[in-house]
Each structure stands twice: as structure tokens, then as C-alpha cells.
Write a protein that holds these residues in place. Structure first.
Motif, PDB file in Angstrom:
ATOM      1  N   PRO A 291      69.174  45.512  -9.718  1.00 43.74           N
ATOM      2  CA  PRO A 291      69.062  46.685  -8.835  1.00 43.74           C
ATOM      3  C   PRO A 291      69.234  46.361  -7.354  1.00 43.74           C
ATOM      4  N   LYS A 292      69.016  45.115  -6.957  1.00 44.37           N
ATOM      5  CA  LYS A 292      69.093  44.808  -5.528  1.00 44.37           C
ATOM      6  C   LYS A 292      70.438  44.236  -5.115  1.00 44.37           C
ATOM      7  N   THR A 293      71.323  44.037  -6.091  1.00 47.94           N
ATOM      8  CA  THR A 293      72.639  43.474  -5.771  1.00 47.94           C
ATOM      9  C   THR A 293      73.602  44.603  -5.407  1.00 47.94           C
ATOM     10  N   PRO A 294      74.363  44.442  -4.309  1.00 45.89           N
ATOM     11  CA  PRO A 294      75.369  45.476  -4.005  1.00 45.89           C
ATOM     12  C   PRO A 294      76.394  45.546  -5.132  1.00 45.89           C
ATOM     13  N   ILE A 295      76.803  46.772  -5.452  1.00 46.30           N
ATOM     14  CA  ILE A 295      77.695  46.947  -6.589  1.00 46.30           C
ATOM     15  C   ILE A 295      79.033  46.247  -6.369  1.00 46.30           C
ATOM     16  N   SER A 296      79.442  46.133  -5.096  1.00 43.54           N
ATOM     17  CA  SER A 296      80.736  45.490  -4.828  1.00 43.54           C
ATOM     18  C   SER A 296      80.734  44.025  -5.255  1.00 43.54           C
ATOM     19  N   VAL A 297      79.572  43.384  -5.230  1.00 39.22           N
ATOM     20  CA  VAL A 297      79.500  41.982  -5.666  1.00 39.22           C
ATOM     21  C   VAL A 297      79.809  41.884  -7.160  1.00 39.22           C
ATOM     22  N   VAL A 298      79.238  42.819  -7.929  1.00 40.81           N
ATOM     23  CA  VAL A 298      79.461  42.804  -9.380  1.00 40.81           C
ATOM     24  C   VAL A 298      80.932  43.089  -9.701  1.00 40.81           C
ATOM     25  N   THR A 299      81.509  44.124  -9.058  1.00 44.46           N
ATOM     26  CA  THR A 299      82.920  44.432  -9.332  1.00 44.46           C
ATOM     27  C   THR A 299      83.806  43.271  -8.891  1.00 44.46           C
ATOM     28  N   ALA A 300      83.560  42.760  -7.683  1.00 50.10           N
ATOM     29  CA  ALA A 300      84.455  41.736  -7.143  1.00 50.10           C
ATOM     30  C   ALA A 300      84.431  40.475  -8.000  1.00 50.10           C
TER      31      ALA A 300
ATOM     32  N   ILE B 147      85.909  49.277 -14.673  1.00 49.08           N
ATOM     33  CA  ILE B 147      85.090  48.275 -13.986  1.00 49.08           C
ATOM     34  C   ILE B 147      83.903  48.945 -13.304  1.00 49.08           C
ATOM     35  N   ARG B 148      84.125  50.161 -12.799  1.00 48.30           N
ATOM     36  CA  ARG B 148      83.023  50.874 -12.158  1.00 48.30           C
ATOM     37  C   ARG B 148      81.911  51.170 -13.170  1.00 48.30           C
ATOM     38  N   ILE B 149      82.296  51.614 -14.389  1.00 51.60           N
ATOM     39  CA  ILE B 149      81.293  51.904 -15.423  1.00 51.60           C
ATOM     40  C   ILE B 149      80.477  50.645 -15.713  1.00 51.60           C
ATOM     41  N   TYR B 150      81.200  49.541 -15.885  1.00 54.47           N
ATOM     42  CA  TYR B 150      80.556  48.267 -16.181  1.00 54.47           C
ATOM     43  C   TYR B 150      79.606  47.867 -15.054  1.00 54.47           C
ATOM     44  N   ALA B 151      80.085  47.981 -13.807  1.00 51.81           N
ATOM     45  CA  ALA B 151      79.283  47.533 -12.669  1.00 51.81           C
ATOM     46  C   ALA B 151      78.059  48.410 -12.475  1.00 51.81           C
ATOM     47  N   GLU B 152      78.219  49.730 -12.655  1.00 50.32           N
ATOM     48  CA  GLU B 152      77.072  50.627 -12.526  1.00 50.32           C
ATOM     49  C   GLU B 152      76.006  50.273 -13.550  1.00 50.32           C
TER      50      GLU B 152
END
Lengths: 367, 74
Positions: A114-123, A101-106
Motif C-alpha cells: 500500500p505504501k509503494t507508488p504504483i508507478s514503481v510496480v508498473t515500471a 499492467i494497470r490491473i496487475y499493478a492496482e
């Protein structure tokens, strides 16, 4: 625990995005780093671990019918050591899920948001996968079927649209420095092919188990073909120094330009990518949840679905401060070794032990 | 170092999971409930730390396999 049934074909279709979903994000870059213009050979060597994983999973399932790898660990190597090995597998699948999930979110954050916190994408990805896993295996199987054409066809269309831009001469010289560079390049993709071991969680729920082997092998072959094609595409388009791009296939999709009209297709590519990864993480998340519930001898897997989602979130951050760190771990320094041990070597040893034990039992019965 | 934002968000998430899941797992076995709460509790405690900059599973795994790294050197 799981009352649903899926068909062998559904299993094969589910496994396709499970491997390809993240394997086409940053694996071509690391393969290219080692193999240079031989990178299209690497998936062929790498698929070896996929075939081995499918072989081991199917043979073990024949010896211990209707059990997953967490369950037959105990029968194969004894109660206590089996429990310990089962625990290690649960941890391994939890790590695989979280780091995937980290690979995907990164990738999503780095390339599109680029302006979205990565935790939003993972969550958000974990949440939607949690809902899917909660409804059971049949849902995941049907989702896989539903989304497969949407995931697969655009990839083919992209190749077609890019045809005028390709430089097939980039493939030469083939094997200039022998076979070693392409084998080194296979080190990262072999870890992804190893994920085919996940079918050991699906085999007990097949309605047509006799076709499981055929479709399992077919799925590995199809994944291999796809990765060879993707690697050839980026090689023909970007040349042998494609390793300088973190996401070569994304870069390739930016080359699509038909009559100055059909351009900027990368946003469409992202949508498809998200779809494929949604199926992928539903499958790995499901296997993690089922494995955990079986290891703890729970009566149902549903109570641990959401808590394990929280854990996936934690694992996706723990010890990984940056995108570089995540890529390094997943493609070079950590996951490839771990996958080789857990998804290829241990299953093969389990199979060997199981076969020897079965032989002994037969001898005792006959004697 | 604590990261209050992450800790606060995790607390909310854990609370929401309990609120929505409890009615459904109330009738499950004791073991199911124990697993549910233990996983949430450990996760919640972990979220108090500054996880990204702490040594974690990836650090340990990389250290474990470091001796084999020679093969992959260019």
C-alpha cells in the motif's frame, strides 16, 4: 524478423497464464455481480469467443501461411484499408497491454504494497518484460514452460487446502433466474478469452504447425476449466455476495489455515501471481512489439522494444485516475466491447473475406 | 498542469534508453532509427501532461460504446 521457433505445446503453455494471469484478479467479482451463484457457468459461455478466436487465427494462418494478423490484413482487404486496420490492431494491443499492467499493478499495490507508488510496480514489471521480449520468442516460450508448474500447481494445492472450508450448497439454486444472469456475467471473461487471438502472432513461428489447432483448442479448454474451478471455489467459500470483494480469490487464499500453523498464505499467492503475470505481459508485450515492427516494415523488432515499454507505461496511466476507473473500464464499460470487436468480430469477418476471395481466385483459374 | 516528478523521471528513462540502445541500433536502417526516436519523442512529450486526470483512450472508448450499455444494466 523473428528467427526463433517454438512448439505448439509451448504456445499452449504460454497462452495459459496470458489469459488466467489477470482473469483471476478482478473478473470473478464482476462476473459474480451479474451472475450471482451461477458465476461458475459464465466462463463456459465466455470460452466461446476463445474457441472462435483460435479458429479464426488458425484458418487465416492456413490461407496466409507464415504471416501474422498485421501482415495479412493488407492481403485480405487491400493495401490502404489493410494498413489502417493494422494500425488499429497495433493501438488495440498497446491499450490491452497497458491496461492489463494497470490491473496487475492496482492489485499488487491495493493488496500487498500500500505504501509503494504504483508507478514503481508498473515500471519494474515493464522493465523485466522488456528484457525478456528483447531476447526473443524462444526465451518467452521456455520461461512459460519453466514457470507453468509453479503457477498452476499452487492453485490446485490452494483448492485442496481449502476443502474443509467449502460450502458446496452455495451453488443452489442453479439458474434461478434463467440463463441470462450467467450470460451477462460472461461479458467480462469473454474479453479475456478473446486474447487467444494473440496466437496469430505465434503461429508463424511454430515448428509443428499441424498440431497448432489441437493445442490451441486444448489451451482454451484448460483455461475455461481453470476459471470454472476458481469461480466455484470463491462461490463455495464466500457465497453469492462475493462481488463485494474486489479480489475474491485473494480473499479466498486468506481462509487457508491448517492446524493454526499454515497461515497467511496470501504472500505466497502474490509471488505466484507475479510470476504468472510476468509470463502474461511478456507474451502480450512481444505481440505488440512484433506487430508494431511489422506494421512499420522495420528490419528488426528490437529497436522498438524499449520505446514501446515507455508507451505501455504512459497508457497504463492515461485517463485512469483511480483503481475504480481502471476496473470499470476493463471489466464493464470499455475493454469487453473493444475485445469483442477486435478479437472476435473483425477476425471472423477477415476470415470470411479471405475465403470468398480465395474462392473467386480459384474460379478464375479454372475458368 | 505539469507533473514535474513524472516528467523528470520520464526524461531520465528516455535518456537511459537512448544511451543503452544507440550502440546497438546504430547500424540498423534509417527507418528503424526513425521509429525508435519518434516513439520516444512522442512518449516524452506526452509525459509532460497530467495524464491520469486527462481524457484519454479509455474515456473515448467508453464514450464510443456507451449506446450499447443498456444490455448490461441490472
Amino acid at each position: 524478423m523473428e528467427k526463433g521457433k517454438i512448439s505448439s505445446l509451448q504456445m499452449a503453455i504460454m497462452m495459459y497464464p496470458t489469459i488466467v494471469g489477470t482473469a483471476i484478479i478482478n473478473v470473478p467479482a464482476i462476473t459474480g455481480l451479474f451472475a450471482k451463484n451461477d458465476l461458475w457457468l459464465s466462463p463456459i459461455w465466455a470460452s466461446f469467443t476463445g474457441f472462435l478466436a483460435v479458429y479464426a487465427a488458425i484458418q487465416l494462418h492456413n490461407i496466409y501461411p507464415n504471416q501474422t494478423i498485421i501482415q495479412y490484413c493488407e492481403e485480405a482487404i487491400g493495401r490502404i484499408s489493410g494498413k489502417i486496420l493494422g494500425f488499429m490492431y497495433v493501438i488495440f494491443f498497446a491499450l490491452m497491454n497497458g491496461h492489463g499492467i494497470r490491473i496487475y499493478a492496482e492489485f499488487i499495490v491495493g493488496a500487498f504494497l500500500p505504501k509503494t507508488p504504483i508507478s514503481v510496480v508498473t515500471a519494474s514489471m515493464i522493465l523485466i518484460c522488456a528484457f525478456t521480449v528483447y531476447t526473443g520468442l524462444e526465451t518467452i516460450g521456455r520461461l512459460g514452460q519453466l514457470f507453468f508448474p509453479v503457477f498452476f500447481l499452487p492453485l490446485m494445492i490452494a483448492i485442496f487446502l481449502l476443502l474443509p472450508e467449502l460450502h458446496p450448497q452455495n451453488i443452489f439454486p442453479i439458474m434461478e433466474n434463467g440463463i441470462m444472469p450467467s450470460i451477462k456475467g460472461a461479458f467480462a471473461p469473454q474479453a479475456w478469452f478473446g486474447e487467444f487471438l494473440l496466437i496469430s502472432f505465434l503461429l508463424p513461428f511454430l515448428s509443428d504447425i499441424e498440431k497448432g489447432r489441437k493445442w490451441g483448442i486444448f489451451s482454451v479448454f484448460f483455461v475455461m476449466l481453470t476459471l470454472v474451478m476458481v469461480n466455484l471455489l470463491v462461490l463455495f467459500l464466500l457465497g453469492a455476495n462475493l462481488a463485494s470483494y474486489s479480489y475474491p480469490l485473494l480473499k479466498a487464499s486468506r481462509y487457508v489455515s491448517i492446524a493454526d500453523f499454515l497461515e497467511n498464505l496470501e504472500s505466497a499467492v502474490m509471488a505466484i501471481w507475479v510470476l504468472g503475470n510476468f509470463v502474461k505481459f511478456s507474451v502480450t508485450y512481444y505481440c505488440l512489439v512484433l506487430g508494431t515492427a511489422q506494421w512499420l516494415n522495420l528490419s528488426d523488432y528490437k529497436p522498438v522494444v524499449f520505446p514501446l515499454g515507455l508507451w505501455t507505461m504512459i497508457i497504463s496511466f492515461w485517463g485512469i485516475p483511480s483503481q475504480m476507473e481502471s476496473t470499470e473500464y476493463s471489466t464493464l464499460k470499455g475493454f469487453p466491447y473493444l475485445s469483442l470487436v477486435f478479437q472476435t468480430l473483425i477476425p471472423l469477418s477477415l476470415l470470411m473475406i479471405a475465403v470468398i476471395r480465395k474462392g473467386k481466385k480459384k474460379k478464375e483459374q479454372n475458368g | 498542469m505539469m507533473r514535474w516528478g513524472a516528467f523528470f523521471a520520464t526524461t531520465v528513462i528516455v535518456a537511459l534508453i537512448i544511451i543503452f540502445q544507440w550502440p546497438k541500433i546504430k547500424q540498423n536502417s534509417k527507418k528503424d532509427k526513425l521509429a525508435f526516436f519518434m516513439l520516444l519523442l512522442i512518449g516524452w512529450v506526452l509525459s509532460m501532461f497530467d495524464l491520469p486526470n486527462m481524457a484519454g483512450p479509455t474515456t473515448w472508448i467508453e464514450a464510443l460504446f456507451k449506446p450499447f450499455g443498456k444490455f448490461m444494466e441490472q
